[in-house]
Design a protein around this motif. Structure first.
Motif, PDB file in Angstrom:
ATOM      1  N   PRO A  80       0.840  -1.207   0.000  1.00 49.46           N
ATOM      2  CA  PRO A  80       0.000   0.000   0.000  1.00 49.46           C
ATOM      3  C   PRO A  80       0.874   1.256   0.000  1.00 49.46           C
ATOM      4  CG  PRO A  80      -0.772  -1.581   1.641  1.00 49.46           C
ATOM      5  CD  PRO A  80       0.546  -2.084   1.119  1.00 49.46           C
ATOM      6  N   GLY A  81       0.529   2.197  -0.858  1.00 52.06           N
ATOM      7  CA  GLY A  81       1.278   3.444  -0.926  1.00 52.06           C
ATOM      8  C   GLY A  81       2.601   3.347  -1.659  1.00 52.06           C
ATOM      9  N   ASP A  82       2.911   2.190  -2.243  1.00 49.89           N
ATOM     10  CA  ASP A  82       4.172   2.008  -2.973  1.00 49.89           C
ATOM     11  C   ASP A  82       3.890   2.052  -4.468  1.00 49.89           C
ATOM     12  OD1 ASP A  82       6.572   1.266  -4.124  1.00 49.89           O
ATOM     13  OD2 ASP A  82       6.666  -0.703  -3.174  1.00 49.89           O
ATOM     14  N   PRO A  83       4.141   3.208  -5.108  1.00 50.64           N
ATOM     15  CA  PRO A  83       3.823   3.319  -6.532  1.00 50.64           C
ATOM     16  C   PRO A  83       4.662   2.384  -7.403  1.00 50.64           C
ATOM     17  CG  PRO A  83       5.007   5.272  -5.778  1.00 50.64           C
ATOM     18  CD  PRO A  83       4.706   4.442  -4.568  1.00 50.64           C
ATOM     19  N   THR A  84       5.873   2.042  -6.965  1.00 49.99           N
ATOM     20  CA  THR A  84       6.733   1.161  -7.766  1.00 49.99           C
ATOM     21  C   THR A  84       6.128  -0.222  -7.880  1.00 49.99           C
ATOM     22  OG1 THR A  84       8.704   2.408  -7.153  1.00 49.99           O
ATOM     23  CG2 THR A  84       9.052   0.190  -7.996  1.00 49.99           C
ATOM     24  N   SER A  85       5.773  -0.848  -6.747  1.00 51.51           N
ATOM     25  CA  SER A  85       5.222  -2.201  -6.830  1.00 51.51           C
ATOM     26  C   SER A  85       3.852  -2.192  -7.513  1.00 51.51           C
ATOM     27  CB  SER A  85       5.161  -2.875  -5.456  1.00 51.51           C
ATOM     28  OG  SER A  85       4.295  -2.220  -4.574  1.00 51.51           O
ATOM     29  N   SER A  86       3.066  -1.131  -7.300  1.00 48.99           N
ATOM     30  CA  SER A  86       1.768  -1.049  -7.988  1.00 48.99           C
ATOM     31  C   SER A  86       1.954  -0.957  -9.496  1.00 48.99           C
ATOM     32  CB  SER A  86       0.984   0.160  -7.490  1.00 48.99           C
ATOM     33  OG  SER A  86       0.637  -0.004  -6.148  1.00 48.99           O
ATOM     34  N   ARG A  87       2.905  -0.122  -9.938  1.00 49.87           N
ATOM     35  CA  ARG A  87       3.161   0.044 -11.372  1.00 49.87           C
ATOM     36  C   ARG A  87       3.679  -1.266 -11.964  1.00 49.87           C
ATOM     37  NH1 ARG A  87       6.286   3.997 -10.855  1.00 49.87           N
ATOM     38  NH2 ARG A  87       8.190   2.818 -10.658  1.00 49.87           N
ATOM     39  N   GLU A  88       4.632  -1.896 -11.279  1.00 54.96           N
ATOM     40  CA  GLU A  88       5.235  -3.114 -11.819  1.00 54.96           C
ATOM     41  C   GLU A  88       4.239  -4.275 -11.866  1.00 54.96           C
ATOM     42  OE1 GLU A  88       9.813  -2.109 -10.453  1.00 54.96           O
ATOM     43  OE2 GLU A  88       8.676  -3.553  -9.285  1.00 54.96           O
ATOM     44  N   GLN A  89       3.295  -4.284 -10.954  1.00 58.87           N
ATOM     45  CA  GLN A  89       2.320  -5.373 -10.904  1.00 58.87           C
ATOM     46  C   GLN A  89       0.983  -4.986 -11.520  1.00 58.87           C
ATOM     47  OE1 GLN A  89       1.838  -7.487  -7.246  1.00 58.87           O
ATOM     48  NE2 GLN A  89       3.943  -7.138  -6.611  1.00 58.87           N
ATOM     49  N   SER A  90       0.973  -3.975 -12.353  1.00 63.76           N
ATOM     50  CA  SER A  90      -0.294  -3.485 -12.904  1.00 63.76           C
ATOM     51  C   SER A  90      -1.041  -4.559 -13.687  1.00 63.76           C
ATOM     52  CB  SER A  90      -0.063  -2.250 -13.764  1.00 63.76           C
ATOM     53  OG  SER A  90       0.731  -2.565 -14.892  1.00 63.76           O
ATOM     54  N   GLY A  91      -0.364  -5.581 -14.154  1.00 68.93           N
ATOM     55  CA  GLY A  91      -1.021  -6.673 -14.870  1.00 68.93           C
ATOM     56  C   GLY A  91      -2.007  -7.435 -14.003  1.00 68.93           C
ATOM     57  N   MET A  92      -1.856  -7.336 -12.678  1.00 63.67           N
ATOM     58  CA  MET A  92      -2.792  -7.997 -11.766  1.00 63.67           C
ATOM     59  C   MET A  92      -3.935  -7.074 -11.361  1.00 63.67           C
ATOM     60  SD  MET A  92      -2.071 -11.172 -11.204  1.00 63.67           S
ATOM     61  CE  MET A  92      -3.128 -11.491  -9.799  1.00 63.67           C
ATOM     62  N   ALA A  93      -3.804  -5.781 -11.643  1.00 57.16           N
ATOM     63  CA  ALA A  93      -4.792  -4.808 -11.170  1.00 57.16           C
ATOM     64  C   ALA A  93      -6.199  -5.113 -11.677  1.00 57.16           C
ATOM     65  CB  ALA A  93      -4.372  -3.395 -11.571  1.00 57.16           C
ATOM     66  N   GLY A  94      -6.323  -5.495 -12.923  1.00 54.60           N
ATOM     67  CA  GLY A  94      -7.639  -5.771 -13.486  1.00 54.60           C
ATOM     68  C   GLY A  94      -8.002  -7.236 -13.498  1.00 54.60           C
ATOM     69  N   ALA A  95      -7.228  -8.049 -12.787  1.00 55.81           N
ATOM     70  CA  ALA A  95      -7.483  -9.495 -12.788  1.00 55.81           C
ATOM     71  C   ALA A  95      -8.791  -9.806 -12.065  1.00 55.81           C
ATOM     72  CB  ALA A  95      -6.328 -10.223 -12.107  1.00 55.81           C
ATOM     73  N   SER A  96      -9.397 -10.892 -12.468  1.00 58.19           N
ATOM     74  CA  SER A  96     -10.638 -11.329 -11.827  1.00 58.19           C
ATOM     75  C   SER A  96     -10.353 -11.751 -10.387  1.00 58.19           C
ATOM     76  CB  SER A  96     -11.226 -12.516 -12.594  1.00 58.19           C
ATOM     77  OG  SER A  96     -10.384 -13.654 -12.427  1.00 58.19           O
ATOM     78  N   GLU A  97     -11.394 -11.775  -9.588  1.00 60.90           N
ATOM     79  CA  GLU A  97     -11.236 -12.226  -8.197  1.00 60.90           C
ATOM     80  C   GLU A  97     -10.745 -13.673  -8.164  1.00 60.90           C
ATOM     81  OE1 GLU A  97     -11.216 -10.293  -5.461  1.00 60.90           O
ATOM     82  OE2 GLU A  97     -11.458  -8.703  -6.949  1.00 60.90           O
ATOM     83  N   ALA A  98     -11.216 -14.495  -9.111  1.00 54.17           N
ATOM     84  CA  ALA A  98     -10.781 -15.894  -9.166  1.00 54.17           C
ATOM     85  C   ALA A  98      -9.285 -15.983  -9.439  1.00 54.17           C
ATOM     86  CB  ALA A  98     -11.563 -16.644 -10.234  1.00 54.17           C
ATOM     87  N   LEU A  99      -8.780 -15.154 -10.363  1.00 52.98           N
ATOM     88  CA  LEU A  99      -7.351 -15.168 -10.676  1.00 52.98           C
ATOM     89  C   LEU A  99      -6.538 -14.659  -9.481  1.00 52.98           C
ATOM     90  CD1 LEU A  99      -4.980 -15.640 -12.571  1.00 52.98           C
ATOM     91  CD2 LEU A  99      -5.434 -13.403 -13.595  1.00 52.98           C
ATOM     92  N   LYS A 100      -7.031 -13.611  -8.832  1.00 51.57           N
ATOM     93  CA  LYS A 100      -6.326 -13.091  -7.648  1.00 51.57           C
ATOM     94  C   LYS A 100      -6.268 -14.148  -6.543  1.00 51.57           C
ATOM     95  CE  LYS A 100      -7.298  -8.206  -8.458  1.00 51.57           C
ATOM     96  NZ  LYS A 100      -8.026  -7.010  -8.014  1.00 51.57           N
ATOM     97  N   ALA A 101      -7.364 -14.873  -6.337  1.00 46.80           N
ATOM     98  CA  ALA A 101      -7.398 -15.926  -5.320  1.00 46.80           C
ATOM     99  C   ALA A 101      -6.439 -17.056  -5.687  1.00 46.80           C
ATOM    100  CB  ALA A 101      -8.821 -16.455  -5.155  1.00 46.80           C
ATOM    101  N   GLU A 102      -6.416 -17.404  -6.973  1.00 48.40           N
ATOM    102  CA  GLU A 102      -5.501 -18.459  -7.427  1.00 48.40           C
ATOM    103  C   GLU A 102      -4.054 -18.017  -7.240  1.00 48.40           C
ATOM    104  OE1 GLU A 102      -4.621 -21.330 -11.291  1.00 48.40           O
ATOM    105  OE2 GLU A 102      -5.995 -19.638 -11.522  1.00 48.40           O
ATOM    106  N   MET A 103      -3.748 -16.754  -7.551  1.00 49.90           N
ATOM    107  CA  MET A 103      -2.383 -16.248  -7.380  1.00 49.90           C
ATOM    108  C   MET A 103      -1.976 -16.286  -5.914  1.00 49.90           C
ATOM    109  SD  MET A 103      -0.312 -15.701  -9.746  1.00 49.90           S
ATOM    110  CE  MET A 103       1.139 -14.831  -9.280  1.00 49.90           C
ATOM    111  N   LEU A 104      -2.895 -15.943  -5.031  1.00 50.23           N
ATOM    112  CA  LEU A 104      -2.598 -15.987  -3.601  1.00 50.23           C
ATOM    113  C   LEU A 104      -2.262 -17.412  -3.184  1.00 50.23           C
ATOM    114  CD1 LEU A 104      -2.424 -14.777  -0.774  1.00 50.23           C
ATOM    115  CD2 LEU A 104      -4.905 -15.038  -0.589  1.00 50.23           C
ATOM    116  N   GLU A 105      -3.065 -18.361  -3.628  1.00 47.90           N
ATOM    117  CA  GLU A 105      -2.826 -19.769  -3.303  1.00 47.90           C
ATOM    118  C   GLU A 105      -1.480 -20.244  -3.862  1.00 47.90           C
ATOM    119  OE1 GLU A 105      -4.932 -23.868  -4.617  1.00 47.90           O
ATOM    120  OE2 GLU A 105      -6.302 -22.314  -3.850  1.00 47.90           O
ATOM    121  N   LEU A 106      -1.193 -19.893  -5.111  1.00 50.27           N
ATOM    122  CA  LEU A 106       0.078 -20.289  -5.729  1.00 50.27           C
ATOM    123  C   LEU A 106       1.260 -19.606  -5.036  1.00 50.27           C
ATOM    124  CD1 LEU A 106      -1.016 -20.218  -9.466  1.00 50.27           C
ATOM    125  CD2 LEU A 106      -0.244 -22.236  -8.206  1.00 50.27           C
TER     126      LEU A 106
END
Length: 171
Positions: A80-106
């Motif tokens: 939170p509040g880190d523009p670098t990690s947010s920018r670098e991970q922007s590919g996950m920003a619009g991911a579905s909740e299912a994909l986010k949950a799967e990424m967390l599990e992985l």
């Protein structure tokens, strides 16, 4: 053909050691990497800086790599509040909740196996590409994974170094 001087690189070369080291720490959390780059200033050009970064990365011990990885949040959970990690991970920003949950599990399974976050140069990658990469890499040996992480960190460092020497002077 000569290239124009890079004012950001000149500023980095001329900055106080403490300020330069702090800037390098924002690029890579490994103190060994930062110290090696600091010791080689001034850099003639960005390519010389990249070469020094790559050489320092190649020399990092397993402990140094662990220190570098500790500076990276898990994919899908930028700090939170880190523009670098947010920018670098922007590919996950619009991911579905299912994909986010799967990424967390992985991510958790990967961390259980290797003892550190799944690290990938996420810039320009979609959430699906990152998920596929962790699925593929989770079966690697710790030795294989350490060298992949070293390569991925090198890519991240080059992107971040580019931003460092191209940013406008702060007022």
């Amino acid at each position: 053909m000569t290239s124009l001087p890079n004012p950001g690189l000149a500023r980095f070369n001329a900055s106080e050691d403490s300020a330069a080291l702090a800037a390098l720490h924002e690029v890579c959390a490994s103190s060994a990497w930062g110290s090696k780059l600091l010791a080689q200033r001034p850099y003639a050009d960005t390519e010389a800086l990249f070469q020094a970064s790559d050489a320092a990365m190649a020399e990092l011990t397993a402990e140094d790599l662990a220190e570098a990885m500790a500076g990276h949040p898990p994919i899908g959970r930028p700090r939170p509040g880190d523009p670098t990690s947010s920018r670098e991970q922007s590919g996950m920003a619009g991911a579905s909740e299912a994909l986010k949950a799967e990424m967390l599990e992985l991510n958790l399974a990967y961390q259980d196996k290797f003892g550190h976050v799944f690290l990938i140069c996420a810039t320009g990658r979609t959430g699906e590409q990152m998920r596929d990469a962790v699925r593929e890499r989770i079966d690697n040996s710790p030795e294989q994974e350490r060298e992949i992480v070293r390569t991925e960190l090198g890519k991240i460092n080059r992107i971040r170094l580019t931003r460092l020497v191209e940013q406008e002077e702060s007022t």
